[in-house]
Design a protein around this motif. Structure first.
Motif, PDB file in Angstrom:
ATOM      1  N   GLU A 160      -1.729  -6.071 -11.733  1.00 29.91           N
ATOM      2  CA  GLU A 160      -1.891  -4.802 -12.471  1.00 29.91           C
ATOM      3  C   GLU A 160      -2.890  -3.884 -11.749  1.00 29.91           C
TER       4      GLU A 160
ATOM      5  N   PRO B 199       3.521   1.126  -4.015  1.00 25.51           N
ATOM      6  CA  PRO B 199       2.904   0.399  -5.146  1.00 25.51           C
ATOM      7  C   PRO B 199       3.904   0.034  -6.245  1.00 25.51           C
TER       8      PRO B 199
ATOM      9  N   LYS C  96       0.825  -1.212   0.000  1.00 22.55           N
ATOM     10  CA  LYS C  96       0.000   0.000   0.000  1.00 22.55           C
ATOM     11  C   LYS C  96       0.859   1.261   0.000  1.00 22.55           C
TER      12      LYS C  96
ATOM     13  N   PRO D 132      -4.777   0.672  -4.932  1.00 22.40           N
ATOM     14  CA  PRO D 132      -4.093   0.172  -3.719  1.00 22.40           C
ATOM     15  C   PRO D 132      -5.064  -0.136  -2.570  1.00 22.40           C
TER      16      PRO D 132
ATOM     17  N   ILE E  69       5.071  -3.629  -5.845  1.00 24.42           N
ATOM     18  CA  ILE E  69       4.047  -4.677  -5.681  1.00 24.42           C
ATOM     19  C   ILE E  69       4.526  -6.043  -6.184  1.00 24.42           C
TER      20      ILE E  69
ATOM     21  N   MET F 262      -3.760  -3.935  -8.670  1.00 24.17           N
ATOM     22  CA  MET F 262      -3.245  -3.486  -7.366  1.00 24.17           C
ATOM     23  C   MET F 262      -2.571  -2.121  -7.475  1.00 24.17           C
ATOM     24  N   LYS F 263      -1.848  -1.941  -8.588  1.00 22.60           N
ATOM     25  CA  LYS F 263      -1.128  -0.669  -8.773  1.00 22.60           C
ATOM     26  C   LYS F 263      -2.104   0.494  -8.917  1.00 22.60           C
TER      27      LYS F 263
END
Lengths: 219, 219
Positions: free
Chosen positions: B168, A174, A171, B174, A177, B170-171
């Protein structure tokens, strides 16, 4: 007087321990490659796995031969059944070492600076479990096998720690990740290696005492 | 004339298929609970797993009895060895269904709106593999078993898709990292269920043809 089956069981144990030795080397090489960031070591893990796969088939065939020709009973039979199961565990452990090496290579290609302290702690514990479970088999040592079962909790704890810390970091960072995801997956593979070492320890207890300690049962 | 071993092998097969049925139900209940977002269904999965664990010990004991008392050879022996291995796979499949249910409950507690289309597609394929592998055992159908091996590629493809799409996302989101992580882990558990169905299909081929198709070997 020595029975024919005794020398066959000795050969079978040797073959299985050769396989265990290859799993130990695969894990050691994957971990070392990861921690030292050496791609060459990570690439070597596949060779160990191929050897492990060959040995898996040899061990299974040897078990089949002894079962068919000697018709073993009681503790001889329990020993063979345990070897059949340990054989399956060792093969999957080879796969997991390859997974770790694969994730390690992805990490190296991408480049990263995050600390691998927890992964290192975890892989040290898992290596001890793997070695310890195989040693308990060689020495028919039920106390040593029992200790492996207890070590598994610590490995699970570390896996959860890596998961929690990495998702928190995702978090905040990023851009990292993928790297943090690889850490989580490496920790999961290490945890599964620990689970397989636990299975081996349970099989050792069954082989040499007749007690079935799976699923928390004591007899 | 019917041999004593024939009725014992029939009983053994029935026991193993009862276990397989429980695994199918566990997977179906976990998936349904997940897709319908019904916590009650997810909580039920644990009951199936306990039953599976009990059956695992029963199957192993029954195999031990037949081996010790009948000294089976040739195809009878191969069948028993296959059942011993399938037994281990089915037990781990139970664990994976519990993992999926556990991740599902985490998801529900957190609340989420992301699409689970890929997870649904994957679980449909995996259910087919699990059912198909058990059917191939019942019918001693080598062609059907071979088909299971081929289905595994599609499941692997979907697991990789979920991984790629989720990392992808997640970026970009967040705030959804935990949810997307759970999707990745559910996909991995489904993929492992597919792997176990593949192992079962390989064991079916070995039991009924004597061919060892592991590690890409054809004999």
């Amino acid at each position: 007087m020595e029975r024919i089956i005794d020398s066959q069981l000795e050969d079978l144990k040797k073959l299985m321990l050769e396989m265990g030795g290859q799993v130990e080397k695969a894990l050691q090489t994957a971990t070392e490659g990861l921690l030292k960031k050496e791609n060459k070591l990570l690439q070597e893990v596949h060779k160990f796995e191929m050897h492990i796969n060959d040995l898996q088939i040899k061990v299974d065939n040897a078990c089949l031969q002894v079962l068919a020709k000697q018709g073993p009973v009681a503790k001889d039979l329990r020993l063979i059944l345990s070897i059949i199961k340990i054989n399956t565990d060792l093969e999957r452990m080879g796969d997991q070492c390859v997974n770790i090496a694969h994730l390690g290579r992805e990490l190296l290609e991408r480049g990263f600076t995050s600390s691998m302290q927890d992964i290192e702690t975890m892989s040290t514990s898992v290596s001890k479990m793997v070695k310890g479970s195989l040693d308990s088999f060689v020495k028919m040592d039920l106390v040593a096998a029992q200790k492996i079962l207890e070590m598994d909790d610590q490995v699970d704890f570390m896996k959860n720690k890596v998961y929690k810390d990495s998702t928190e970091l995702m978090k905040q960072q990023p851009q990292n990740i993928q790297t943090l995801m690889d850490f989580i997956l490496i920790a999961r593979n290490l945890e599964r290696l620990g689970d397989h070492a636990t299975n081996i320890a349970e099989d050792v207890i069954f082989a040499f005492s007749g007690k079935d300690v799976r699923h928390g049962l004591n007899d």
